[in-house]
Design a protein around this motif. Structure first.
Motif, PDB file in Angstrom:
ATOM      1  N   ASP A 161       0.898  -1.165   0.000  1.00 15.25           N
ATOM      2  CA  ASP A 161       0.000   0.000   0.000  1.00 15.25           C
ATOM      3  C   ASP A 161       0.924   1.199   0.000  1.00 15.25           C
ATOM      4  OD1 ASP A 161      -2.223   1.568  -0.144  1.00 15.25           O
ATOM      5  OD2 ASP A 161      -2.516   1.686   2.017  1.00 15.25           O
ATOM      6  N   GLY A 162       0.943   1.888  -1.140  1.00 12.80           N
ATOM      7  CA  GLY A 162       1.864   3.008  -1.319  1.00 12.80           C
ATOM      8  C   GLY A 162       3.000   2.658  -2.271  1.00 12.80           C
ATOM      9  N   TYR A 199     -13.816   3.395  -5.655  1.00 15.18           N
ATOM     10  CA  TYR A 199     -13.560   4.305  -4.537  1.00 15.18           C
ATOM     11  C   TYR A 199     -14.676   4.273  -3.512  1.00 15.18           C
ATOM     12  CZ  TYR A 199      -9.792   6.397  -7.162  1.00 15.18           C
ATOM     13  OH  TYR A 199      -8.623   6.592  -7.838  1.00 15.18           O
ATOM     14  N   LYS A 236     -14.932   7.479   3.206  1.00 13.24           N
ATOM     15  CA  LYS A 236     -14.667   6.758   4.460  1.00 13.24           C
ATOM     16  C   LYS A 236     -14.580   7.709   5.646  1.00 13.24           C
ATOM     17  CE  LYS A 236     -11.431   4.024   1.644  1.00 13.24           C
ATOM     18  NZ  LYS A 236     -10.078   3.448   1.485  1.00 13.24           N
ATOM     19  N   LEU A 259      -6.158  12.198   2.657  1.00 11.94           N
ATOM     20  CA  LEU A 259      -5.306  12.014   1.474  1.00 11.94           C
ATOM     21  C   LEU A 259      -5.200  13.346   0.727  1.00 11.94           C
ATOM     22  CD1 LEU A 259      -6.561   8.637  -0.089  1.00 11.94           C
ATOM     23  CD2 LEU A 259      -4.175   9.133   0.472  1.00 11.94           C
ATOM     24  N   ARG A 280      -5.481  15.138  -2.044  1.00 10.45           N
ATOM     25  CA  ARG A 280      -6.068  15.046  -3.385  1.00 10.45           C
ATOM     26  C   ARG A 280      -6.974  16.257  -3.598  1.00 10.45           C
ATOM     27  NH1 ARG A 280      -3.070  11.443  -2.888  1.00 10.45           N
ATOM     28  NH2 ARG A 280      -3.243   9.259  -3.530  1.00 10.45           N
ATOM     29  N   ARG A 325      -9.813  16.275  -4.846  1.00 15.70           N
ATOM     30  CA  ARG A 325     -11.214  15.959  -4.507  1.00 15.70           C
ATOM     31  C   ARG A 325     -11.534  16.269  -3.042  1.00 15.70           C
ATOM     32  NH1 ARG A 325      -8.831  10.637  -5.392  1.00 15.70           N
ATOM     33  NH2 ARG A 325      -8.539   9.558  -3.413  1.00 15.70           N
ATOM     34  N   ARG A 328       0.221  11.519   1.368  1.00 18.27           N
ATOM     35  CA  ARG A 328       0.278  11.387  -0.077  1.00 18.27           C
ATOM     36  C   ARG A 328      -0.413  10.110  -0.548  1.00 18.27           C
ATOM     37  NH1 ARG A 328       5.097  12.666  -4.191  1.00 18.27           N
ATOM     38  NH2 ARG A 328       4.195  11.546  -5.927  1.00 18.27           N
ATOM     39  N   ASP A 329      -0.225   9.030   0.196  1.00 14.40           N
ATOM     40  CA  ASP A 329      -0.831   7.738  -0.120  1.00 14.40           C
ATOM     41  C   ASP A 329      -0.964   6.938   1.168  1.00 14.40           C
ATOM     42  OD1 ASP A 329      -0.960   7.427  -3.135  1.00 14.40           O
ATOM     43  OD2 ASP A 329       1.146   7.967  -2.898  1.00 14.40           O
ATOM     44  N   GLY A 330      -1.594   5.771   1.060  1.00 12.41           N
ATOM     45  CA  GLY A 330      -1.597   4.839   2.179  1.00 12.41           C
ATOM     46  C   GLY A 330      -2.702   5.080   3.184  1.00 12.41           C
ATOM     47  N   ASP A 331      -3.959   4.889   2.744  1.00 13.32           N
ATOM     48  CA  ASP A 331      -5.024   5.188   3.709  1.00 13.32           C
ATOM     49  C   ASP A 331      -5.427   3.984   4.558  1.00 13.32           C
ATOM     50  OD1 ASP A 331      -6.676   3.897   1.865  1.00 13.32           O
ATOM     51  OD2 ASP A 331      -8.239   5.415   1.944  1.00 13.32           O
ATOM     52  N   VAL A 332      -4.810   2.803   4.338  1.00 15.81           N
ATOM     53  CA  VAL A 332      -5.042   1.699   5.273  1.00 15.81           C
ATOM     54  C   VAL A 332      -4.418   2.072   6.617  1.00 15.81           C
ATOM     55  CG1 VAL A 332      -4.598  -0.729   5.771  1.00 15.81           C
ATOM     56  CG2 VAL A 332      -5.079  -0.023   3.425  1.00 15.81           C
ATOM     57  N   GLY A 363     -10.999   7.152  -0.678  1.00 15.19           N
ATOM     58  CA  GLY A 363      -9.838   6.325  -1.031  1.00 15.19           C
ATOM     59  C   GLY A 363     -10.320   5.049  -1.697  1.00 15.19           C
ATOM     60  N   GLY A 364      -9.396   4.132  -1.937  1.00 13.28           N
ATOM     61  CA  GLY A 364      -9.720   2.907  -2.657  1.00 13.28           C
ATOM     62  C   GLY A 364     -10.710   2.020  -1.908  1.00 13.28           C
ATOM     63  N   GLU A 391      -8.892  -0.955  -0.133  1.00 12.75           N
ATOM     64  CA  GLU A 391      -8.244  -0.481   1.097  1.00 12.75           C
ATOM     65  C   GLU A 391      -9.252  -0.338   2.235  1.00 12.75           C
ATOM     66  OE1 GLU A 391      -7.613   0.756  -1.905  1.00 12.75           O
ATOM     67  OE2 GLU A 391      -5.441   0.997  -2.168  1.00 12.75           O
TER      68      GLU A 391
HETATM   69  C1  VTB Z   1      -5.752   5.211  -1.260  1.00 13.37           C
HETATM   70  C2  VTB Z   1      -4.402   4.762  -0.708  1.00 13.37           C
HETATM   71  C3  VTB Z   1      -3.504   4.139  -1.691  1.00 13.37           C
HETATM   72  O1  VTB Z   1      -4.782   5.095  -3.455  1.00 13.37           O
HETATM   73  O2  VTB Z   1      -6.733   4.243  -1.171  1.00 13.37           O
HETATM   74  C4  VTB Z   1      -5.632   5.837  -2.649  1.00 13.37           C
HETATM   75  O3  VTB Z   1      -4.525   3.864   0.368  1.00 13.37           O
HETATM   76  C5  VTB Z   1      -6.874   6.080  -3.466  1.00 13.37           C
HETATM   77  O4  VTB Z   1      -6.842   7.347  -4.106  1.00 13.37           O
HETATM   78  O5  VTB Z   1      -2.202   3.996  -1.148  1.00 13.37           O
HETATM   79  P1  VTB Z   1      -6.057   7.773  -5.492  1.00 13.37           P
HETATM   80  O6  VTB Z   1      -6.527   6.898  -6.611  1.00 13.37           O
HETATM   81  O7  VTB Z   1      -6.445   9.192  -5.682  1.00 13.37           O
HETATM   82  O8  VTB Z   1      -4.587   7.626  -5.261  1.00 13.37           O
HETATM   83  C6  VTB Z   1      -3.462   4.967  -2.963  1.00 13.37           C
HETATM   84  O9  VTB Z   1      -2.969   6.242  -2.686  1.00 13.37           O
HETATM   85  C7  VTB Z   1      -2.577   4.279  -4.033  1.00 13.37           C
HETATM   86  O10 VTB Z   1      -3.018   2.993  -4.283  1.00 13.37           O
END
Ligand code: VTB
Length: 337
Positions: free
Chosen positions: A101-102, A134, A137, A177, A179, A181, A200-204, A225-226, A229
């Motif tokens: 993740d990241g 997406y 959350k 995150l 972003r 959005r 920047r990344d990593g929402d788990v 986020g994803g 995740e």
């Molecule tokens: C998050 C995060 C991930 O994607 O879910 C995110 O945990 C989703 O948003 O590490 P974006 O598509 O805008 O990045 C990551 O940042 C990358 O997989």
């Protein structure tokens, strides 16, 4: 001599904790992918993590099916959704993986990349229908369980979290995150008087940090986020006694129309149990690049050190595992597909 302790039955056989084996799986992914840190190559870090994670999973006593994985079978050679993992022994489990993740973080050598695995009884993890990428959350720890409502205004949620934690809204830190959005969300959080930690990344890990009482740095995770995740974070939050609510989030009006016509209810609120309904959930994560909670892989002469966290919902035990690996006595089982 037996020692009587409240609630502890010495005659009972100690239950297996698969999380201890899952740590070895996330360690393998972390060790193999950390080699590619900073090369700017997201594919290379992901491939290295996937191959090692797949290889390590082969040795785990379970009949696992990947529910959250690298994608559909035709686009992912390994750890694809529906793939059987483990050595086929009992129990039958759902398996959620995120080998890195990241990937961007790791490829750039930035903090916070982790390797993650979770398991739960077969059929108990939410599998997002095609087209759902997406989710919106909100996640909090045990102290604020039962007070959040994803449909309430941001200020109202923050007010309730502050009240539950007996602190001021200005004491609260919300991870978001970074972003575009989230422009409105950031504005609303600031207007409510709370503070923001942008990632920047990593929402788990962001959701886990919000839910961990021994990690006081942040209190709430909010934002979009994803969807995969969300299930991984929910697995950890079940073990931690936290709360998380999510909703499917379409990126564009066209996607909204598409999802609606496919019968997906965009107003449905997924509670923790809707994301993971199992009663015996296990979760493990290993740091790849050093983050706030977990140190990353550190290569030392003749070996490496890893730091992991593992948890199990049935007992609520959270373990931090620092491992010293010696190359002379160890190999990372790598699956070639
Ligand atoms: C998050 C995060 C991930 O994607 O879910 C995110 O945990 C989703 O948003 O590490 P974006 O598509 O805008 O990045 C990551 O940042 C990358 O997989």
């Amino acid at each position: 001599m037996t020692q009587a302790t409240d609630g502890f039955e010495p005659s009972k056989t100690i239950e297996r904790n698969i999380g201890l084996e899952l740590v070895r799986v996330t360690e393998a992914a972390a060790l193999n992918s950390a080699r590619y840190m900073g090369y700017g190559d997201k594919i290379a870090v992901d491939d290295a993590a996937v191959q090692a994670m797949r290889g390590a999973l082969e040795g785990v006593d379970m009949d696992g099916i990947v529910v959250i994985g690298e994608g559909e079978k035709d686009e992912a050679p390994m750890l694809y959704i529906g793939e059987r993992v483990g050595n086929g022994a009992m129990p039958e489990l759902d398996v959620a993986v995120d080998p890195v993740d990241g990937t961007t973080l790791l490829s750039l050598g930035l903090p916070g990349a982790i390797a993650v695995v979770a398991t739960s009884e077969r059929g108990t993890m939410y599998q997002a229908p095609p087209g759902v990428y997406y989710m919106q959350k909100i996640a909090v720890g045990p102290a604020a369980r039962g007070v959040i409502d994803i449909n309430a205004p941001v200020a109202e949620n923050l007010r309730r979290v502050a009240q539950a934690r007996a602190c001021a809204v200005s004491d609260i830190v919300v991870t978001v995150l970074d972003r575009e959005r989230h422009a409105d969300l950031k504005r609303d959080i600031r207007a409510a008087g709370a503070r923001i930690k942008l990632i920047r990344d990593g929402d788990v890990m962001a959701a886990i940090e919000a839910a961990m009482e021994d990690y006081p740095g942040v209190d709430v995770y909010m934002g979009i986020g994803g969807a995969p995740e969300a299930v991984l974070a929910a697995s950890a939050l079940k073990c931690l006694g936290g709360e998380m609510q999510t909703k499917v989030w379409p990126r564009t009006p066209a996607e909204r129309a598409q999802l609606t016509s496919a019968g997906i209810d965009l107003e449905r609120v997924f509670m923790l149990d809707d994301l993971v309904s199992g009663q015996n959930v296990s979760f493990a994560a290993t740091g790849i690049t050093t983050g706030d909670m977990l140190r990353g892989v550190e290569f030392v002469g003749g070996g490496a050190r890893t730091n992991s966290v593992m948890m199990r919902s049935r007992s609520g035990t959270v373990r931090y595992v620092t491992a010293h690996h010696r190359w002379a006595q160890k190999f990372i089982p790598v699956s070639e597909g």
